[in-house]
Motif scaffolding. Structure first.
Motif, short mmCIF file in Angstrom:
data_model
loop_
_atom_site.label_atom_id
_atom_site.label_comp_id
_atom_site.label_asym_id
_atom_site.label_seq_id
_atom_site.Cartn_x
_atom_site.Cartn_y
_atom_site.Cartn_z
N GLY A 178 -34.46 -22.43 30.42
CA GLY A 178 -33.79 -23.07 29.40
C GLY A 178 -33.68 -22.34 28.15
O GLY A 178 -34.42 -21.54 27.86
N ASN B 186 -40.10 -23.44 28.06
CA ASN B 186 -39.97 -24.11 29.27
C ASN B 186 -38.99 -25.30 28.72
O ASN B 186 -39.30 -26.08 27.91
CB ASN B 186 -41.10 -24.68 29.80
CG ASN B 186 -40.93 -25.53 30.91
OD1 ASN B 186 -40.09 -25.24 31.73
ND2 ASN B 186 -41.96 -26.61 31.34
N GLN B 187 -37.85 -25.20 29.37
CA GLN B 187 -36.77 -26.06 29.05
C GLN B 187 -36.46 -26.19 27.72
O GLN B 187 -35.98 -27.26 27.12
CB GLN B 187 -37.22 -27.61 29.58
CG GLN B 187 -37.37 -27.47 31.11
CD GLN B 187 -37.59 -29.17 31.74
OE1 GLN B 187 -38.01 -29.99 30.77
NE2 GLN B 187 -37.87 -29.17 32.79
#
Length: 631
Positions: free
Chosen positions: A29, A74-75
């Motif tokens: 991400g 993360n993302q």
């Protein structure tokens, strides 16, 4: 001994834990805009050194924040932040943008000069599984907010402070029980240096009832008291127990031998008493055992199992006694052993010579007798200290030239005899060679000079004879040199000593030497600055003029020489004198007054030909035993 921090990366929600290591799945991400701005606000609240920074210095708007060093995403959301050893000065308070990074799972601010009280907003970071504030300058009461972080797996709030009386972090209100009672997922807990001030019947049951998964317990220097409560046995997953620097005033219970996974046990300086349970030595997983500096702790080493994993054994300054068993040779993984200052006796087992992993050996200040085993197989040895025992025999059975890593060899204060192997002077790593107060004899031959790091050489109080090898005076790294109380003979130019630029302490006294000094054309500023200069009984004829520039000189002994004439006033003006011995010479006059001098220790002018009254407010040792002295 404190467990060092392993290198670690930050994690996705999927976490696996192995001691201090964290297993990480791939991150993904692009950094979300608000995440980047929050990180830049945090950066702007800190001061750091551009030259030494490896993380913050590279943070800038033109680069996606998920690729910044120390940041894990993360993302697009920041889940990991490692700013350890980055900040030279900074303030962390409740208004910090840090507490808006609410997806954080892993946070380290360790080893930073971040000032102020520990903020109370950590409960905004409810996803934290790893929190490390060790050695950050944050101080004060540990806030109750941390007890709300129920997902914590590793918590490190340690602050090792060298003044044990002053504890910059406290755990009083809330206390230990309030901190950990909701942290049931904890696997590692580090509170070293935090003022907990709890009795054994308090902190023991608190930990055992709240932290069923605990593997690492580190509560050193926490003002804990004993006795060690039996409830601790409920923590069957414990592998590392570090409780040094407390004052338990109690024995180590036998139930510690029932920790089947125990790898490290550290009780240094903990006020232990009674007899140490022998069964603990038989724990097959035990790798480190540190019991040093417990003077009332008794014990013995009766036998070691053949499958032992012990790598480090520290019993320094305890009341362990008896002989060493031959089975110590079973500890094939042993790399460090310190038995100094105990009451061991008997001979050193020959089996120790087969410990190939050994790099540190200190068995000084005991009552060992007999010969020294040949340590030729110990290729990793860096330190051998067997001083202050009653060892006998020669040391020629060890092939010293093969110990290429040896840095310290101390065999002083024994009864060793025979020749000193010249191969010792060729060891490429040797920094300290101390063989004084033995019975070594024979001559020392010249040896080749390459580039030796030797800084300390002590061969004093032996029976060595013949001329002093000129090679010794070519050891330009030497700081201290003591060859006194031998039978060295021949003449020696003082200029050889003055060419040793790093030398600070030298003692050539009480040999059969004749030291010649006719002055020198060299600049006084190029001479070494001595702290100790002892040339007693060296047939000196005059006070060397180079002394006028010895501003660091504290101890000067030129006694038992043939020095005539006057003691000049400049000798009283040297600023750091503590001891001056000019006794047993032929000195006739001295410049007065002494009142402006700086000598604050001992002045010995006995047995000269001085006339008149000595003035001054010094502490003077002036025993007029000679008929030629008038005092």
């Amino acid at each position: 001994m404190r467990i060092p921090h392993f290198s670690w990366l930050f994690l996705m929600p999927m976490i696996c834990l192995l001691s201090r290591s964290l297993c990480i799945s791939a991150v993904s991400g692009q950094c979300l805009g608000n995440q980047q701005s929050l990180l830049l606000q945090l950066k702007n609240s800190f001061e750091f050194d551009n030259a030494s920074s490896t993380k913050l210095v590279h943070w800038n708007q033109s680069v996606d924040c998920c690729s910044w060093k120390g940041v894990t995403c993360n993302q697009g959301r920041v889940i990991g932040l490692d700013l350890s050893s980055e900040v030279n000065f900074g303030i962390l308070d409740n208004s910090s943008s840090l507490f808006s990074l609410q997806h954080l799972e892993n946070l380290s601010l360790a080893n930073n000069a971040i000032n102020g009280k520990i903020p109370s907003q950590f409960d905004k970071l409810m996803n934290l599984s790893y929190l490390n504030l060790s050695q950050a300058a944050l101080w004060g009461q540990i806030p109750i907010a941390i007890s709300h972080l129920t997902r914590l797996v590793i918590l490190d709030l340690s602050y090792v402070y060298y003044n044990r009386i002053f504890h910059p972090r406290t755990l009083q209100n809330p206390n230990l029980n309030m901190l950990v009672h909701n942290l049931s997922e904890l696997i590692e807990l580090y509170l070293d240096g935090v003022n907990i001030s709890a009795q054994g019947y308090e902190w023991g049951p608190t930990l055992s009832s709240s932290l069923p998964k605990l593997r690492v317990l580190s509560l050193s220097n926490c003002l804990l008291s004993g006795p060690l409560d039996s409830s601790l046995l409920n923590l069957q997953s414990l592998s590392n127990i570090h409780l040094y620097g407390n004052n338990f005033s109690s024995p180590v219970p036998e139930f510690f031998a029932d920790f089947k996974n125990l790898m490290s046990l550290d009780f240094q300086s903990s006020g232990l008493i009674g007899k140490f349970p022998e069964k603990i030595f038989h724990i097959p997983t035990l790798q480190t055992l540190s019991l040093s500096d417990n003077k009332l702790l008794q014990g013995s080493l009766l036998a070691f199992p053949s499958n032992g994993s012990l790598q480090m054994l520290e019993l320094r300054d305890t009341n362990f006694s008896g002989t060493l068993p031959h089975s110590i040779g079973n500890l094939k993984m042993l790399s460090q052993i310190d038995l100094s200052g105990c009451n061991f006796n008997g001979s050193i087992p020959k089996s120790m010579a087969s410990l190939t992993q050994l790099f540190y050996l200190d068995m000084s200040n005991n009552n060992f007798v007999g010969p020294i085993p040949p340590f030729t197989m110990g290729k990793n040895l860096t330190t051998i200290n067997l001083s202050n025992n009653d060892l006998t025999g020669q040391i020629t059975s060890t092939r010293w030239e093969e110990l290429l890593n040896l840095e310290v060899l101390d065999l002083s204060y024994n009864s060793l005899d025979g020749p000193i192997p010249m191969s010792l002077f060729s060891l490429p790593s040797l920094r300290e060679l101390t063989l004084g107060n033995n019975r070594f004899s024979g001559r020392l031959n010249e040896f080749p000079i390459v580039s030796y790091p030797l800084i300390h050489l002590d061969l004093s109080r032996n029976n060595l004879e013949g001329p002093i090898p000129i090679s010794i005076f070519e050891l330009q790294s030497l700081w201290t040199l003591s060859l006194s109380w031998n039978n060295f003979s021949g003449s020696l130019q003082l200029n050889l000593i003055l060419a040793m630029r790093n030398l600070t302490d030298i003692d050539l006294s009480y040999n059969s030497l004749m030291i010649e000094y006719n002055g020198t054309n060299s600049s006084l500023s190029t001479f070494p600055q001595f702290s100790t200069l002892k040339l007693a009984s060296c047939e000196l004829k005059t006070l060397p003029q180079f002394l006028i520039n010895q501003h660091s000189l504290m101890d000067l002994d030129l006694s038992h020489n043939q020095i005539h004439g006057k003691i000049h006033s400049w000798i009283w003006e040297l600023p750091n004198f503590n001891f001056l011995n000019l006794s047993y010479n032929y000195l006739e006059t001295l410049d007065l007054p002494l009142l402006n001098g700086s000598l604050v220790g001992v002045l010995d002018l006995r047995f000269n030909q001085l006339q008149g009254q000595l003035l001054g407010d010094l502490r003077v040792l002036m025993e007029c035993g000679s008929q030629t002295n008038s005092c």
